[in-house]
Write a protein that holds these residues in place. Structure first.
Motif, short mmCIF file in Angstrom:
data_model
loop_
_atom_site.label_atom_id
_atom_site.label_comp_id
_atom_site.label_asym_id
_atom_site.label_seq_id
_atom_site.Cartn_x
_atom_site.Cartn_y
_atom_site.Cartn_z
N GLY A 25 0.81 -1.22 0.00
CA GLY A 25 0.00 0.00 0.00
C GLY A 25 0.84 1.27 0.00
O GLY A 25 0.55 2.22 -0.75
N LEU A 26 1.87 1.31 0.83
CA LEU A 26 2.73 2.49 0.89
C LEU A 26 3.44 2.72 -0.44
O LEU A 26 3.61 3.87 -0.88
CB LEU A 26 3.76 2.32 2.02
N THR A 27 3.85 1.64 -1.08
CA THR A 27 4.53 1.77 -2.37
C THR A 27 3.59 2.31 -3.43
O THR A 27 3.97 3.17 -4.23
CB THR A 27 5.09 0.40 -2.80
N LEU A 29 0.94 4.19 -2.98
CA LEU A 29 0.69 5.61 -2.69
C LEU A 29 1.88 6.47 -3.10
O LEU A 29 1.70 7.58 -3.64
CB LEU A 29 0.40 5.78 -1.20
N MET A 30 3.09 5.98 -2.83
CA MET A 30 4.29 6.73 -3.20
C MET A 30 4.36 6.93 -4.71
O MET A 30 4.61 8.04 -5.20
CB MET A 30 5.53 6.00 -2.69
N ARG A 31 4.12 5.87 -5.48
CA ARG A 31 4.21 5.97 -6.93
C ARG A 31 3.13 6.88 -7.50
O ARG A 31 3.38 7.66 -8.43
CB ARG A 31 4.11 4.58 -7.55
N ILE A 32 1.94 6.80 -6.93
CA ILE A 32 0.85 7.67 -7.39
C ILE A 32 1.21 9.12 -7.14
O ILE A 32 0.99 10.01 -7.99
CB ILE A 32 -0.48 7.30 -6.70
N TRP A 33 1.77 9.41 -5.96
CA TRP A 33 2.13 10.78 -5.61
C TRP A 33 3.11 11.37 -6.61
O TRP A 33 2.93 12.48 -7.10
CB TRP A 33 2.70 10.80 -4.20
N PHE A 34 4.17 10.64 -6.91
CA PHE A 34 5.18 11.16 -7.83
C PHE A 34 4.69 11.17 -9.27
O PHE A 34 5.10 12.03 -10.06
CB PHE A 34 6.48 10.37 -7.70
N ALA A 35 3.80 10.23 -9.63
CA ALA A 35 3.22 10.25 -10.97
C ALA A 35 2.36 11.50 -11.16
O ALA A 35 2.37 12.14 -12.22
CB ALA A 35 2.38 8.99 -11.20
N ILE A 36 1.61 11.87 -10.13
CA ILE A 36 0.80 13.09 -10.19
C ILE A 36 1.68 14.32 -10.35
O ILE A 36 1.36 15.24 -11.12
CB ILE A 36 -0.08 13.20 -8.92
N ILE A 74 -0.95 -10.31 -6.91
CA ILE A 74 -1.35 -9.59 -5.69
C ILE A 74 -2.82 -9.87 -5.37
O ILE A 74 -3.19 -10.10 -4.22
CB ILE A 74 -1.10 -8.08 -5.85
N ILE A 75 -3.65 -9.88 -6.41
CA ILE A 75 -5.07 -10.18 -6.21
C ILE A 75 -5.25 -11.59 -5.69
O ILE A 75 -6.04 -11.85 -4.76
CB ILE A 75 -5.85 -9.97 -7.52
N LEU A 76 -4.53 -12.55 -6.27
CA LEU A 76 -4.64 -13.94 -5.84
C LEU A 76 -4.14 -14.12 -4.41
O LEU A 76 -4.74 -14.86 -3.63
CB LEU A 76 -3.86 -14.84 -6.79
N LEU A 77 -3.04 -13.44 -4.08
CA LEU A 77 -2.54 -13.52 -2.70
C LEU A 77 -3.55 -12.93 -1.72
O LEU A 77 -3.71 -13.41 -0.61
CB LEU A 77 -1.20 -12.80 -2.59
N ALA A 78 -4.23 -11.87 -2.16
CA ALA A 78 -5.23 -11.23 -1.30
C ALA A 78 -6.39 -12.18 -1.02
O ALA A 78 -6.96 -12.19 0.07
CB ALA A 78 -5.73 -9.95 -1.94
N SER A 106 14.14 -0.59 1.48
CA SER A 106 14.05 -0.56 0.02
C SER A 106 13.07 0.51 -0.44
O SER A 106 13.33 1.24 -1.41
CB SER A 106 13.62 -1.93 -0.51
N LEU A 107 11.95 0.62 0.26
CA LEU A 107 10.96 1.64 -0.07
C LEU A 107 11.53 3.04 0.16
O LEU A 107 11.27 3.97 -0.62
CB LEU A 107 9.70 1.43 0.75
#
Length: 210
Positions: A25-27, A29-36, A74-78, A106-107
């Motif tokens: 989740g944090l990753t 959010l981070m990628r969305i923030w910088f993409a914006i 990720i969906i299958l793991l969920a 790493s994040l």
């Protein structure tokens, strides 16, 4: 006393599962923030034809396939399907907690690379109109620290949930990056010439050059 062990193990497994989703989740959010931030600067995120030709259609298609596979996994793991335990492997709790710490580190590195690049960042092999060579932050020691961070982050997920799925995905990511980097560095040499050659001499590709 015998009944407490399964309950304790169940609680620990739930904790690691929450840690896994926290890292994911944090990753995101981070990628969305910088993409914006990049989009607000008027820059594109999707590749143009030149970027796809530069990377190669096969590499680009494989990278797209692996990305879609990651979403599916990720969906299958969920959903925690019955096949998931078959791909698990035993790990001591201390090593799984080390995976959590490794994932956060790493994040942090991944985020640092975005901060250093700012709006110059692009997920494609394309340069911005007023592009400059970034040599600050993690780029002072490593030419591709973002790739290092991504591989380390994905590997950490496998340690956290003690499952082969993220480990196998990390191996696929390594193949992508190793294949992609020569094209990327050729692009940088064509743009920056001797400045980039000198930069290559004093930095490592994925790890610091000691």
């Amino acid at each position: 006393m015998a009944g407490h062990a399964p309950a304790s193990a169940m609680n620990s497994e739930r904790t690691f599962r929450l840690a896994f989703w926290a890292l994911v989740g944090l990753t995101i959010l981070m990628r969305i923030w910088f993409a914006i931030r990049v989009r607000r600067a008027g820059e594109r995120l999707l590749p143009d034809k030149a970027a796809i030709r530069r990377e190669g259609w096969r590499i680009y298609a494989f990278r797209l396939f692996v990305f879609l596979l990651l979403i599916a996994l990720i969906i299958l793991l969920a959903r925690n399907l019955n096949w998931r335990p078959k791909l698990s492997f035993p790990l001591p709790f201390w090593l799984r907690w080390a995976g959590v710490a490794w994932g956060l580190a790493s994040l942090a590195l991944w985020t640092w690379t975005h901060v250093a690049l700012g709006t110059l960042w692009s997920p494609q092999l394309q340069l911005r109109t007023n592009h400059r060579l970034v040599t600050c932050g993690p780029y002072s020691q490593i030419r591709h620290p973002m790739y290092t961070a991504v591989v380390a982050w994905v590997t950490s997920l496998g340690l956290v949930i003690a499952n082969w799925v993220p480990i196998l995905f990390a191996a696929s990511v390594v193949v992508i990056f190793v294949t992609r980097v020569p094209h990327e560095e050729q692009m940088m040499l064509e743009r920056f010439g001797d400045e980039y050659r000198e930069y290559m001499k004093r930095t490592g590709r994925f790890l610091p050059k000691w």
